[in-house]
Design an enzyme around this catalytic site. Structure first.
Site, PDB file in Angstrom:
ATOM      1  N   ASP A 107       0.821  -1.211   0.000  1.00 26.42           N
ATOM      2  CA  ASP A 107       0.000   0.000   0.000  1.00 26.42           C
ATOM      3  C   ASP A 107       0.857   1.264   0.000  1.00 26.42           C
ATOM      4  OD1 ASP A 107      -1.432  -2.264   0.782  1.00 26.42           O
ATOM      5  OD2 ASP A 107      -2.907  -1.090   1.870  1.00 26.42           O
ATOM      6  N   HIS A 109      -1.038   4.640  -0.249  1.00 26.71           N
ATOM      7  CA  HIS A 109      -1.978   5.519   0.466  1.00 26.71           C
ATOM      8  C   HIS A 109      -1.642   7.007   0.374  1.00 26.71           C
ATOM      9  CE1 HIS A 109      -4.924   2.856   2.173  1.00 26.71           C
ATOM     10  NE2 HIS A 109      -3.976   2.018   2.582  1.00 26.71           N
ATOM     11  N   ASP A 135      -4.176   0.252  -3.336  1.00 26.41           N
ATOM     12  CA  ASP A 135      -4.303   1.302  -2.324  1.00 26.41           C
ATOM     13  C   ASP A 135      -3.299   2.416  -2.566  1.00 26.41           C
ATOM     14  OD1 ASP A 135      -6.422   0.031  -1.177  1.00 26.41           O
ATOM     15  OD2 ASP A 135      -5.534  -0.194   0.807  1.00 26.41           O
ATOM     16  N   ASP A 138      -6.197   7.807  -0.586  1.00 27.42           N
ATOM     17  CA  ASP A 138      -6.876   7.878   0.719  1.00 27.42           C
ATOM     18  C   ASP A 138      -5.891   7.809   1.885  1.00 27.42           C
ATOM     19  OD1 ASP A 138      -9.490   8.277  -0.071  1.00 27.42           O
ATOM     20  OD2 ASP A 138      -9.968   6.144  -0.171  1.00 27.42           O
ATOM     21  N   ARG A 139      -6.277   8.448   2.980  1.00 25.91           N
ATOM     22  CA  ARG A 139      -5.553   8.516   4.246  1.00 25.91           C
ATOM     23  C   ARG A 139      -4.308   9.412   4.161  1.00 25.91           C
ATOM     24  NH1 ARG A 139      -7.153   4.616   7.758  1.00 25.91           N
ATOM     25  NH2 ARG A 139      -6.893   6.328   9.230  1.00 25.91           N
ATOM     26  N   ASN A 167      -8.683  -2.107  -2.199  1.00 21.34           N
ATOM     27  CA  ASN A 167     -10.054  -1.825  -1.766  1.00 21.34           C
ATOM     28  C   ASN A 167     -10.362  -0.327  -1.755  1.00 21.34           C
ATOM     29  OD1 ASN A 167      -8.203  -1.776   0.538  1.00 21.34           O
ATOM     30  ND2 ASN A 167     -10.006  -1.417   1.804  1.00 21.34           N
ATOM     31  N   HIS A 168      -9.332   0.525  -1.678  1.00 21.84           N
ATOM     32  CA  HIS A 168      -9.572   1.969  -1.684  1.00 21.84           C
ATOM     33  C   HIS A 168      -9.746   2.536  -3.089  1.00 21.84           C
ATOM     34  CE1 HIS A 168      -9.175   3.472   2.504  1.00 21.84           C
ATOM     35  NE2 HIS A 168      -8.618   2.289   2.671  1.00 21.84           N
ATOM     36  N   HIS A 216      -4.340  -7.920  -3.588  1.00 22.73           N
ATOM     37  CA  HIS A 216      -4.339  -6.873  -2.556  1.00 22.73           C
ATOM     38  C   HIS A 216      -4.621  -7.428  -1.171  1.00 22.73           C
ATOM     39  CE1 HIS A 216      -4.675  -3.040  -0.601  1.00 22.73           C
ATOM     40  NE2 HIS A 216      -5.864  -3.373  -0.134  1.00 22.73           N
ATOM     41  N   ARG A 288     -13.580  -5.985   9.385  1.00 27.16           N
ATOM     42  CA  ARG A 288     -13.768  -5.187   8.169  1.00 27.16           C
ATOM     43  C   ARG A 288     -15.238  -4.871   7.903  1.00 27.16           C
ATOM     44  NH1 ARG A 288      -8.747  -3.209   6.449  1.00 27.16           N
ATOM     45  NH2 ARG A 288      -7.206  -4.873   6.621  1.00 27.16           N
ATOM     46  N   HIS A 315      -2.672  -4.610   2.173  1.00 31.31           N
ATOM     47  CA  HIS A 315      -3.951  -4.423   2.869  1.00 31.31           C
ATOM     48  C   HIS A 315      -3.844  -4.171   4.364  1.00 31.31           C
ATOM     49  CE1 HIS A 315      -8.240  -4.438   3.021  1.00 31.31           C
ATOM     50  NE2 HIS A 315      -8.383  -5.607   3.615  1.00 31.31           N
TER      51      HIS A 315
END
Length: 530
Positions: A107, A109, A135, A138-139, A167-168, A216, A288, A315
């Site tokens: 990831d 991010h 990913d 995000d974040r 997933n993002h 992922h 989750r 992940h």
């Protein structure tokens, strides 16, 4: 760049002049190392040597240096990079087949400055084969920069640079977290929509050297063979359940490799009943809020059936940047490997990042720490919005002092004799109005004080909350915010202890967000769920 200092003559310089010289040197260094963000936006003519030729590739050096200085692109230039890169992704199969040597990354991010460090550690994409496990957004606060640079690399090296979906990379999470707002602040909604179309085209998994499955998140009870992955329809928003969801959301059980009857019972009690068709292999994933926990037995069964050695996934944040799980008795390799390539995740975890280089049947893990990056206010707030609670609190303090012309004794006297004075019509209407105003302003002052405290905690927590406004942040439980802030401020805590505590506090943000109800404009009686 620092200035060159002249040699000191200790006999001729006093201590005060030395202190002045040192202060000046520090100030001079600060002025030379901090640059203002670039105002000029790169256009197509700046990035492409032949803008009219759609086969032309963007200049990576120009793009990188511009982004490092916080520069942005015009909408036309950004769209061209995203759409051209998406064309390459669209032509790739859902399950990639990639030969070694290969460098695998977890990831990212939205941590663009750490992404640059990753390439320094892993090698230039011009002569290094890369696979990213998803990913990208995000974040972190530089998600669109990561997308633009990674997609540019895909344009340059379509046969040696590969990107999987995380997933993002979906509308649901980017709307809930920060990426959509980031696109709207830095660019336009058209850029965001183009990114969502690009994410729909990302492959879901890859097989490296016919030995490793790279994905992922992990496995699914609906996926038995590699061909099951290939048959999935990936060109859509990921659903909340099913095989595609599981590839992007599932996790190994907490005691992976050490499962026994008691641990299964505990896992079951924390969630709902296990899946009847494979109750010993998969458990509902309550952490989750969707998908499953898969067991060591589930992994081994999949490895044997598909004749592969191991599964490599991202992940999950890891303190050391990676984790190698229990070795499979059938392959002699760790049955599962987790990689996480975002150091100091959310500017709070203080974790290391790691990448994995595989060549000549040898696995090498390379770790790296975080790099400094420009400071951003939480959730892309501007300074004016961020400062409002402080301003309101001070204004209310002034109002209270202006209105408080009655002493405490006078107010207490009116409290005791209020009703008797009403009966005798002897109430001083003017003073009673002032007292009411004081009480009203006092209540408002208390509310703004609370907002200001939450604002300060938001800065301490920084990226841990996906809330986009102080109104949403006010819904957070006071105790949780205060405990989290105290943990993040605790200097003496060990890195491992801090990582564990922050991870527990951040669990709420690891869940799939609940669907929001959207009321279409013009028809308040109709609601859509997304």
């Amino acid at each position: 760049m620092t200035s060159k200092e002249e040699p000191r003559d200790n006999n001729s310089l006093s201590s005060s002049s030395t202190a002045t010289r040192l202060k000046y040197t520090i100030k001079e260094r600060a002025c030379k190392t901090v640059s203002k963000p670039l105002v000029h936006r790169l256009d197509i003519e700046d990035l492409f040597s032949n803008p009219s030729n759609f086969n032309d590739k963007p200049n990576l050096d120009v793009l990188k240096q511009h982004i490092l200085l916080e520069g942005r692109l015009t909408e036309q230039a950004a769209l061209r990079i995203i759409e051209t890169g998406t064309d390459f992704l669209r032509e790739e199969p859902t399950l990639l087949n990639i030969d070694a040597p290969l460098t695998i990354c977890g990831d990212v991010h939205g941590q663009f400055y750490d992404l640059m460090k990753l390439f320094d550690v892993g090698g230039s994409p011009s002569n290094t084969r890369y696979l990213f496990l998803g990913d990208y957004v995000d974040r972190g606060y530089f998600g669109i920069e990561c997308v633009l640079y990674l997609w540019s690399l895909k344009i340059h090296y379509p046969q040696t640079f590969f990107l999987l979906r995380g997933n993002h990379e979906c509308r649901h999470l980017t709307d809930h977290f920060t990426f959509k707002q980031e696109c709207l602040v830095k660019y336009t909604e058209k850029i965001y929509d183009s990114c969502m179309e690009a994410f729909d085209c990302l492959p879901l998994a890859a097989v490296m050297n016919n030995q490793f499955l790279c994905v992922h998140a992990g496995l699914s009870p609906e996926i038995h063979t590699l061909d099951d992955i290939q048959q999935l329809d990936r060109f859509r928003e990921p659903p909340a359940y099913g095989a595609m969801c599981d590839l992007l959301w599932s996790d190994p059980v907490a005691d992976f490799g050490n499962e026994d009857g008691s641990s299964k019972l505990a896992a079951t009690s924390r969630t709902s009943a296990p899946v009847k068709s494979s109750e010993s292999l998969y458990l509902p994933n309550a952490a989750r809020g969707c998908s499953y926990f898969y067991t060591y037995a589930a992994i081994n069964e999949f490895l044997v059936r598909n004749k592969i050695r191991s599964i490599i996934r991202g992940h999950e944040a890891q303190d050391t940047g990676y984790r190698m799980y229990k070795i499979s008795p059938d392959t002699g390799y760790p049955a599962l490997i987790t990689l996480f390539s975002a150091p100091n995740y959310c500017d709070a975890y203080q974790n290391k990042a790691a990448i994995m280089k595989y060549e000549n049947n040898i696995v090498k893990i390379k770790q790296f720490n975080c790099s400094s990056h420009p400071y951003c206010l939480p959730n892309f707030m501007d300074v004016f919005t961020w400062s409002l609670p402080f301003i309101y609190e001070k204004i209310n303090d002034i109002l209270l002092k202006m209105l408080n012309i009655c002493s405490d004794e006078e107010l207490a006297e009116y409290d005791e004799n209020f009703y008797s004075l009403i009966e005798n019509n002897q109430v001083d209407q003017r003073k009673e109005q002032i007292r009411s105003k004081i009480r009203a302003v006092g209540k408002v002052a208390k509310a703004y004080k609370r907002l200001r405290e939450l604002n300060e905690n938001a800065l301490t927590l920084h990226g841990l909350t996906p809330s986009n406004s102080m109104t949403e942040l006010d819904k957070v439980k006071t105790a949780e915010v205060e405990v989290a802030a105290s943990i993040l401020r605790e200097k003496a805590a060990s890195t491992e202890e801090r990582f564990s505590k922050v991870k527990v506090l951040d669990q709420v943000n690891e869940r799939m967000p609940s669907p929001r109800t959207i009321i279409p404009s013009g028809d308040p009686g109709i609601a859509e769920r997304i």
